[in-house]
Design an enzyme around this catalytic site. Structure first.
Site, PDB file in Angstrom:
ATOM      1  N   ARG A   1       0.831  -1.205   0.000  1.00  0.00           N
ATOM      2  CA  ARG A   1       0.000   0.000   0.000  1.00  0.00           C
ATOM      3  C   ARG A   1       0.866   1.257   0.000  1.00  0.00           C
ATOM      4  NH1 ARG A   1      -3.294  -0.138   5.142  1.00  0.00           N
ATOM      5  NH2 ARG A   1      -1.868  -1.673   5.992  1.00  0.00           N
TER       6      ARG A   1
ATOM      7  N   GLU B   1     -19.252   4.072  -3.193  1.00  0.00           N
ATOM      8  CA  GLU B   1     -18.343   3.448  -4.156  1.00  0.00           C
ATOM      9  C   GLU B   1     -18.886   3.479  -5.580  1.00  0.00           C
ATOM     10  OE1 GLU B   1     -19.383   2.021  -1.342  1.00  0.00           O
ATOM     11  OE2 GLU B   1     -17.578   1.934  -0.085  1.00  0.00           O
TER      12      GLU B   1
ATOM     13  N   HIS C   1      -6.332  -4.318   0.526  1.00  0.00           N
ATOM     14  CA  HIS C   1      -7.072  -5.219   1.420  1.00  0.00           C
ATOM     15  C   HIS C   1      -7.751  -6.362   0.665  1.00  0.00           C
ATOM     16  CE1 HIS C   1      -6.196  -1.857   3.959  1.00  0.00           C
ATOM     17  NE2 HIS C   1      -6.728  -2.427   5.026  1.00  0.00           N
TER      18      HIS C   1
ATOM     19  N   ASP D   1     -10.435  -8.230  10.435  1.00  0.00           N
ATOM     20  CA  ASP D   1     -11.713  -7.662   9.974  1.00  0.00           C
ATOM     21  C   ASP D   1     -12.706  -8.739   9.549  1.00  0.00           C
ATOM     22  OD1 ASP D   1     -11.237  -5.041  10.510  1.00  0.00           O
ATOM     23  OD2 ASP D   1     -10.779  -4.445   8.448  1.00  0.00           O
TER      24      ASP D   1
END
Lengths: 278, 317
Positions: free
Chosen positions: B12, B60, B111, B119
């Site tokens: 990232r 989104e 992710h 998560d």
């Protein structure tokens, strides 16, 4: 609205819109499918845009200074293509290829057709795309208007409201949107499927400049559009009250002609009626 | 798994660094995010170029179609969020407004995969490669480490047209030295071998290299390929693997349905059929846990690859 020398009179706009409606009847009948109802309800708005309001050049569809039109209700393609043919983007003879194998005139608005900026058909995306274009133009210092034509059923889509919030928050005042509020969606009357009323209050609450008009009155369309050009700091939503199937008695307010083409007999009857209108 | 003394690096971070660098040189580069910009690392671009960064909020679908509009008006656009939202909340927007008109939008998703960790299942995306590789006009890139992520970001900006790139949350060990240029559509052979081929993507490339060392100790000579582009697929390298080694194991942090393994099977079945064993998530959702624990639990490890190699070689006999 200042009438520049090239801008047609209201009676001339009516004549063009009648020809557009006749074309919609002929080509959906020839195709055997398509969406005549919403094409007829939005024919006056699209005629006003292409023959009186938008800056555009049919001989140079990619002209840098043009305004951008997005038919978010992509199923009104028969009406849109008919307007584009009248304006000189495509030959009128090509209209009869609508929906047929090998044609540029896809069943829903398609960028392969000169003048069509955005391919549409899956509802709810046009306003988001307009937001992107408006942001890019702001970065580049371009002054073009970005005009979106939406359906009232399209207000069912969540993305419409995502875009509504975004456009207002980003103060995208170069956007003028129309809702062709004909009160009918695919499965029936919007009030019986998913009632979106009171639309005016919803768009106002989302931060838009909202104007309600009769979507078949050229004077009102032109005036509302002019008002949107003067509105700074927020986008404008013109809610146009229209009649689904406008101009043909047996198609008016008839949900069955949302997505069904007229038969040969129906088409003949419809053309006769349209010829009688001024 | 990675040995303790290996330096782990963030994909990232390298994505964000590449954007920041490119933003200084290219005024037409714009970046969008949907309220995850700190995690996806697009926030640094946003701080440096606030007029070219658009945080769309938790919207989104609007982000993706807005990205399309920006690209239609001439911008080079990167849009980022987590893989599960980037492809799952937006499939039709990507299909109609990006893939169909071949818009110049790069969807860069962080992710991705099981290594999202604590998560849990709702955030662990194993179906994104499948969704994206099924779209005409779409390029699908899966960099294997931090350095490749940096290179791939540049490569995507340089190409015209739609692309999807996915990388993980967890820091990963390096498999490339950064000297070999990243070429979209080209796989790299990291280790030559004659007995079996391990074709891996993403962070499982490192596991494939460890597996090849383990296999070598037992006399099995494995060829290792880093398949960093899933589409367009480097069919040449795959058929070369099939001809030279006669058996293939694929390894990916993705569902075995519709991922790299299926792409490799399609290539071999049409060109040079050999047994293929697909290692990935076995048509399942994930669960909470630490990234490394989860990779072990679901068999996405060097040991898992060694086990798959044994099975595929058995089939070949």
């Amino acid at each position: 609205m200042e009438h520049s020398p090239g801008t047609p009179s209201v009676s001339e706009l009516r004549r063009i819109a009648r020809d557009v409606r006749k074309s919609v009847i002929r080509i959906t009948n020839a195709a055997g499918s398509g969406h005549p109802g919403g094409s007829l309800s939005s024919a006056d708005i699209m005629t006003a845009l292409y023959f009186g309001l938008l800056k555009h050049d049919p001989k140079n569809p990619h002209w840098e200074g043009r305004d951008i039109f997005i038919l978010s209700k992509g199923h009104a393609a028969p009406g849109y293509y008919s307007v584009l043919a009248q304006a000189g983007y495509i030959p009128e003879s090509e209209l009869m290829t609508l929906r047929k194998l090998g044609t540029r005139l896809q069943g829903h608005a398609h960028t392969g057709v000169p003048g069509v900026e955005v391919s549409t058909g899956s509802l709810g995306q046009g306003l988001s795309i307009a937001c992107g274009i408006a942001l890019a133009h702001r970065l580049d210092g371009r002054k073009s208007r970005i005009v979106v034509l939406m359906s009232d059923g399209e207000n069912d889509e969540g993305e419409t409201w995502e875009a509504a919030m975004f456009a207002a928050y980003r103060k995208l005042d170069t956007i003028t949107a129309f809702i062709d509020r004909n009160g009918i969606q695919n499965d029936g009357f919007t009030k019986d499927i998913l009632d979106t009323s009171v639309l005016e209050d919803k768009w106002k609450a989302f931060g838009w400049n909202v104007i309600t008009i009769n979507g078949h009155d050229f004077g009102e369309i032109i005036h509302a559009y002019s008002t949107s050009l003067q509105t700074k700091g927020r986008p404008t939503m013109i809610i146009a009250n229209t009649v689904k199937g406008k101009g043909v008695s047996f198609m008016e307010n008839n949900p069955s002609f949302h997505g069904k083409a007229p038969t040969a007999d129906e088409a003949a009857k419809a053309l006769k009626e349209l010829d009688r209108t001024d | 798994m990675a040995s303790a003394n290996l330096k782990l690096e963030s994909q990232r971070k390298e994505y964000g660094r590449a954007l920041l660098e490119m933003g200084a040189k290219n005024d037409d580069l714009v970046v969008l995010d949907s309220d995850l910009s700190v995690s996806t690392r697009t926030a640094d671009f946003g701080k440096a170029f606030p007029d070219r960064f658009f945080n769309c909020g938790v919207s989104e679908a609007n982000m993706v179609a807005t990205a399309a509009g920006l690209a239609m008006a001439g911008k080079t656009v990167f849009a980022s969020t987590f893989a599960v939202f980037a492809t799952g909340m937006t499939y039709n927007q990507i299909r109609q407004s990006i893939a169909y008109p071949s818009t110049n939008v790069k969807i860069a998703a962080s992710h991705a995969g099981l290594s999202v960790g604590p998560d849990g299942a709702t955030h662990q995306m194993f179906e994104d490669i499948g969704l994206m590789r099924g779209l005409p006009n779409m390029t699908v890139v899966v960099p294997a480490d931090a350095s490749q992520t940096y290179q791939a970001t540049y490569a995507l900006a340089a190409m015209k047209g739609p692309a999807y790139m996915r990388f993980g949350r967890a820091d990963v060990p390096p498999v490339s030295d950064g000297h070999e240029p990243f070429r979209i559509g080209k796989a790299s052979v990291l280790r030559e071998g004659k007995d079996v081929s391990i074709i891996a993507t993403g962070q499982l490339v490192h596991a494939a290299l460890i597996a090849s060392s383990m296999l070598a100790e037992h006399g099995t000579d494995a060829r290792v390929v880093n398949m960093s582009t899933i589409k367009p697929l480097d069919t040449g390298v795959i058929l070369d693997c099939a001809r030279k080694t006669g058996a293939i194991v694929t390894a990916e942090e993705h569902n075995v349905v519709n991922g790299l393994g299926d792409a490799v099977c399609a290539a071999t079945s049409g060109g040079y059929p050999v047994p293929v064993r697909k290692l990935g998530l076995n048509d399942t959702f994930g669960e909470s846990g630490q990234a490394e624990e989860l990779m072990v639990r679901y068999g996405l490890t060097a040991e898992g690859i060694v086990d798959s190699v044994a099975k595929v070689m058995k089939i070949r006999q």
